[in-house]
Write a protein that holds these residues in place. Structure first.
Motif, PDB file in Angstrom:
ATOM      1  N   ILE A   1     -34.893  12.679 -47.307  1.00  0.00           N
ATOM      2  CA  ILE A   1     -34.819  11.586 -48.276  1.00  0.00           C
ATOM      3  C   ILE A   1     -35.640  11.992 -49.496  1.00  0.00           C
ATOM      4  O   ILE A   1     -36.791  12.420 -49.369  1.00  0.00           O
ATOM      5  CB  ILE A   1     -35.384  10.272 -47.683  1.00  0.00           C
ATOM      6  N   TYR A   2     -35.049  11.810 -50.679  1.00  0.00           N
ATOM      7  CA  TYR A   2     -35.732  12.244 -51.892  1.00  0.00           C
ATOM      8  C   TYR A   2     -35.304  11.398 -53.078  1.00  0.00           C
ATOM      9  O   TYR A   2     -34.360  10.605 -53.009  1.00  0.00           O
ATOM     10  CB  TYR A   2     -35.459  13.730 -52.160  1.00  0.00           C
ATOM     11  N   ALA A   3     -36.039  11.585 -54.176  1.00  0.00           N
ATOM     12  CA  ALA A   3     -35.734  10.900 -55.430  1.00  0.00           C
ATOM     13  C   ALA A   3     -36.021  11.853 -56.575  1.00  0.00           C
ATOM     14  O   ALA A   3     -36.844  12.761 -56.449  1.00  0.00           O
ATOM     15  CB  ALA A   3     -36.578   9.635 -55.568  1.00  0.00           C
ATOM     16  N   LEU A   4     -35.362  11.608 -57.682  1.00  0.00           N
ATOM     17  CA  LEU A   4     -35.558  12.419 -58.881  1.00  0.00           C
ATOM     18  C   LEU A   4     -36.394  11.644 -59.889  1.00  0.00           C
ATOM     19  O   LEU A   4     -36.119  10.475 -60.161  1.00  0.00           O
ATOM     20  CB  LEU A   4     -34.205  12.767 -59.508  1.00  0.00           C
ATOM     21  N   HIS A   5     -37.408  12.300 -60.425  1.00  0.00           N
ATOM     22  CA  HIS A   5     -38.125  11.766 -61.575  1.00  0.00           C
ATOM     23  C   HIS A   5     -37.519  12.469 -62.789  1.00  0.00           C
ATOM     24  O   HIS A   5     -37.817  13.639 -63.043  1.00  0.00           O
ATOM     25  CB  HIS A   5     -39.623  12.049 -61.483  1.00  0.00           C
ATOM     26  N   PRO A   6     -36.626  11.790 -63.530  1.00  0.00           N
ATOM     27  CA  PRO A   6     -35.873  12.475 -64.577  1.00  0.00           C
ATOM     28  C   PRO A   6     -36.729  12.978 -65.742  1.00  0.00           C
ATOM     29  O   PRO A   6     -36.406  14.001 -66.341  1.00  0.00           O
ATOM     30  CB  PRO A   6     -34.863  11.425 -65.048  1.00  0.00           C
ATOM     31  N   ILE A   7     -37.804  12.294 -66.052  1.00  0.00           N
ATOM     32  CA  ILE A   7     -38.657  12.737 -67.163  1.00  0.00           C
ATOM     33  C   ILE A   7     -39.389  14.018 -66.778  1.00  0.00           C
ATOM     34  O   ILE A   7     -39.477  14.959 -67.568  1.00  0.00           O
ATOM     35  CB  ILE A   7     -39.638  11.620 -67.565  1.00  0.00           C
ATOM     36  N   GLU A   8     -39.889  14.057 -65.558  1.00  0.00           N
ATOM     37  CA  GLU A   8     -40.576  15.256 -65.070  1.00  0.00           C
ATOM     38  C   GLU A   8     -39.601  16.351 -64.650  1.00  0.00           C
ATOM     39  O   GLU A   8     -40.000  17.495 -64.460  1.00  0.00           O
ATOM     40  CB  GLU A   8     -41.451  14.910 -63.856  1.00  0.00           C
ATOM     41  N   ARG A   9     -38.329  15.972 -64.461  1.00  0.00           N
ATOM     42  CA  ARG A   9     -37.309  16.881 -63.929  1.00  0.00           C
ATOM     43  C   ARG A   9     -37.755  17.449 -62.583  1.00  0.00           C
ATOM     44  O   ARG A   9     -37.618  18.624 -62.291  1.00  0.00           O
ATOM     45  CB  ARG A   9     -36.979  17.985 -64.940  1.00  0.00           C
ATOM     46  N   ARG A  10     -38.295  16.553 -61.769  1.00  0.00           N
ATOM     47  CA  ARG A  10     -38.829  16.940 -60.465  1.00  0.00           C
ATOM     48  C   ARG A  10     -38.225  16.054 -59.380  1.00  0.00           C
ATOM     49  O   ARG A  10     -38.162  14.836 -59.515  1.00  0.00           O
ATOM     50  CB  ARG A  10     -40.342  16.785 -60.441  1.00  0.00           C
ATOM     51  N   TYR A  11     -37.786  16.713 -58.317  1.00  0.00           N
ATOM     52  CA  TYR A  11     -37.351  16.001 -57.125  1.00  0.00           C
ATOM     53  C   TYR A  11     -38.549  15.855 -56.212  1.00  0.00           C
ATOM     54  O   TYR A  11     -39.303  16.809 -56.001  1.00  0.00           O
ATOM     55  CB  TYR A  11     -36.250  16.779 -56.393  1.00  0.00           C
ATOM     56  N   TYR A  12     -38.714  14.660 -55.672  1.00  0.00           N
ATOM     57  CA  TYR A  12     -39.768  14.393 -54.707  1.00  0.00           C
ATOM     58  C   TYR A  12     -39.134  14.121 -53.351  1.00  0.00           C
ATOM     59  O   TYR A  12     -38.367  13.169 -53.213  1.00  0.00           O
ATOM     60  CB  TYR A  12     -40.594  13.174 -55.116  1.00  0.00           C
ATOM     61  N   VAL A  13     -39.455  14.954 -52.380  1.00  0.00           N
ATOM     62  CA  VAL A  13     -39.019  14.705 -51.009  1.00  0.00           C
ATOM     63  C   VAL A  13     -39.990  13.671 -50.439  1.00  0.00           C
ATOM     64  O   VAL A  13     -41.199  13.913 -50.382  1.00  0.00           O
ATOM     65  CB  VAL A  13     -39.011  15.993 -50.167  1.00  0.00           C
TER      66      VAL A  13
ATOM     67  N   ILE B   1     -29.018  24.839 -56.174  1.00  0.00           N
ATOM     68  CA  ILE B   1     -29.117  23.766 -55.174  1.00  0.00           C
ATOM     69  C   ILE B   1     -29.644  22.495 -55.831  1.00  0.00           C
ATOM     70  O   ILE B   1     -29.074  21.412 -55.663  1.00  0.00           O
ATOM     71  CB  ILE B   1     -30.006  24.186 -53.992  1.00  0.00           C
ATOM     72  N   LEU B   2     -30.721  22.596 -56.602  1.00  0.00           N
ATOM     73  CA  LEU B   2     -31.313  21.404 -57.216  1.00  0.00           C
ATOM     74  C   LEU B   2     -30.353  20.722 -58.187  1.00  0.00           C
ATOM     75  O   LEU B   2     -30.351  19.494 -58.289  1.00  0.00           O
ATOM     76  CB  LEU B   2     -32.625  21.759 -57.915  1.00  0.00           C
ATOM     77  N   ASP B   3     -29.529  21.492 -58.886  1.00  0.00           N
ATOM     78  CA  ASP B   3     -28.553  20.899 -59.797  1.00  0.00           C
ATOM     79  C   ASP B   3     -27.552  20.010 -59.067  1.00  0.00           C
ATOM     80  O   ASP B   3     -26.947  19.129 -59.654  1.00  0.00           O
ATOM     81  CB  ASP B   3     -27.780  21.982 -60.551  1.00  0.00           C
ATOM     82  N   ARG B   4     -27.388  20.214 -57.782  1.00  0.00           N
ATOM     83  CA  ARG B   4     -26.421  19.444 -57.001  1.00  0.00           C
ATOM     84  C   ARG B   4     -27.060  18.264 -56.253  1.00  0.00           C
ATOM     85  O   ARG B   4     -26.365  17.482 -55.625  1.00  0.00           O
ATOM     86  CB  ARG B   4     -25.710  20.372 -56.022  1.00  0.00           C
ATOM     87  N   PHE B   5     -28.369  18.147 -56.335  1.00  0.00           N
ATOM     88  CA  PHE B   5     -29.087  17.123 -55.576  1.00  0.00           C
ATOM     89  C   PHE B   5     -28.791  15.694 -56.011  1.00  0.00           C
ATOM     90  O   PHE B   5     -29.156  14.759 -55.310  1.00  0.00           O
ATOM     91  CB  PHE B   5     -30.594  17.378 -55.636  1.00  0.00           C
ATOM     92  N   THR B   6     -28.163  15.495 -57.148  1.00  0.00           N
ATOM     93  CA  THR B   6     -27.806  14.134 -57.567  1.00  0.00           C
ATOM     94  C   THR B   6     -26.305  14.012 -57.836  1.00  0.00           C
ATOM     95  O   THR B   6     -25.879  13.205 -58.650  1.00  0.00           O
ATOM     96  CB  THR B   6     -28.607  13.703 -58.815  1.00  0.00           C
ATOM     97  N   ILE B   7     -25.528  14.768 -57.109  1.00  0.00           N
ATOM     98  CA  ILE B   7     -24.069  14.647 -57.188  1.00  0.00           C
ATOM     99  C   ILE B   7     -23.597  13.903 -55.937  1.00  0.00           C
ATOM    100  O   ILE B   7     -23.639  14.447 -54.830  1.00  0.00           O
ATOM    101  CB  ILE B   7     -23.390  16.027 -57.283  1.00  0.00           C
TER     102      ILE B   7
END
Length: 140
Positions: free
Chosen positions: A98-110, A48-54
């Motif tokens: 609504i969320y965003a990805l912190h790419p360095i941390e590899r963490r999605y923040y809701v 699921i998380l792999d698809r969160f920025t598609i």
């Protein structure tokens, strides 16, 4: 020693989004529970998380039917995304995650669980709160 980034993503629900979900539970317990279950499942599912920025991704899974889109109105300045769950009952059916990805941390923040009727207006108080939280988390 060489730094190796984690090979997986993680998910954190900001306290503002937790408060949004708590408020939704007051209005629609079943719908809020469906969103809650989705977030719990997403936090432990790399699929699921792999698809969160598609952009324009649509899942037709029997477990979770959802789609993913960018927040177009703010995309040039903020890398914000939204997930819409289908088959969610009652009031919660009109809410978005609504969320965003912190790419360095590899963490999605809701950052919020908000009603669709705010229409993604950048001047709306919910939008301003989400943008403020985005900045506080120092999201790129």
């Amino acid at each position: 020693m060489r730094y190796s980034p984690p090979d997986h993503y993680s998910l954190s629900v900001h306290k503002c989004a937790e408060e949004d979900l708590d408020a939704l539970y007051e209005l629609d317990e079943d719908g809020a529970a469906a969103i809650d279950v989705f977030l719990e499942e997403a936090s432990s599912s790399q699929e699921i998380l792999d698809r969160f920025t598609i952009q324009d991704y649509r899942s037709y899974s029997t477990d979770f039917d959802y789609d993913i889109k960018r927040w177009k109105q703010l995309w040039g300045n903020f890398a914000l995304w939204r997930a819409r769950l289908f088959d969610v009952p009652n009031v919660a059916a009109n809410h978005r995650i609504i969320y965003a990805l912190h790419p360095i941390e590899r963490r999605y923040y809701v950052l919020g669980i908000v009603p669709r009727d705010f229409d993604y207006d950048s001047d709306h108080p919910l939008s301003k709160r989400i943008i403020r939280t985005y900045g506080e988390l120092d999201l790129p």
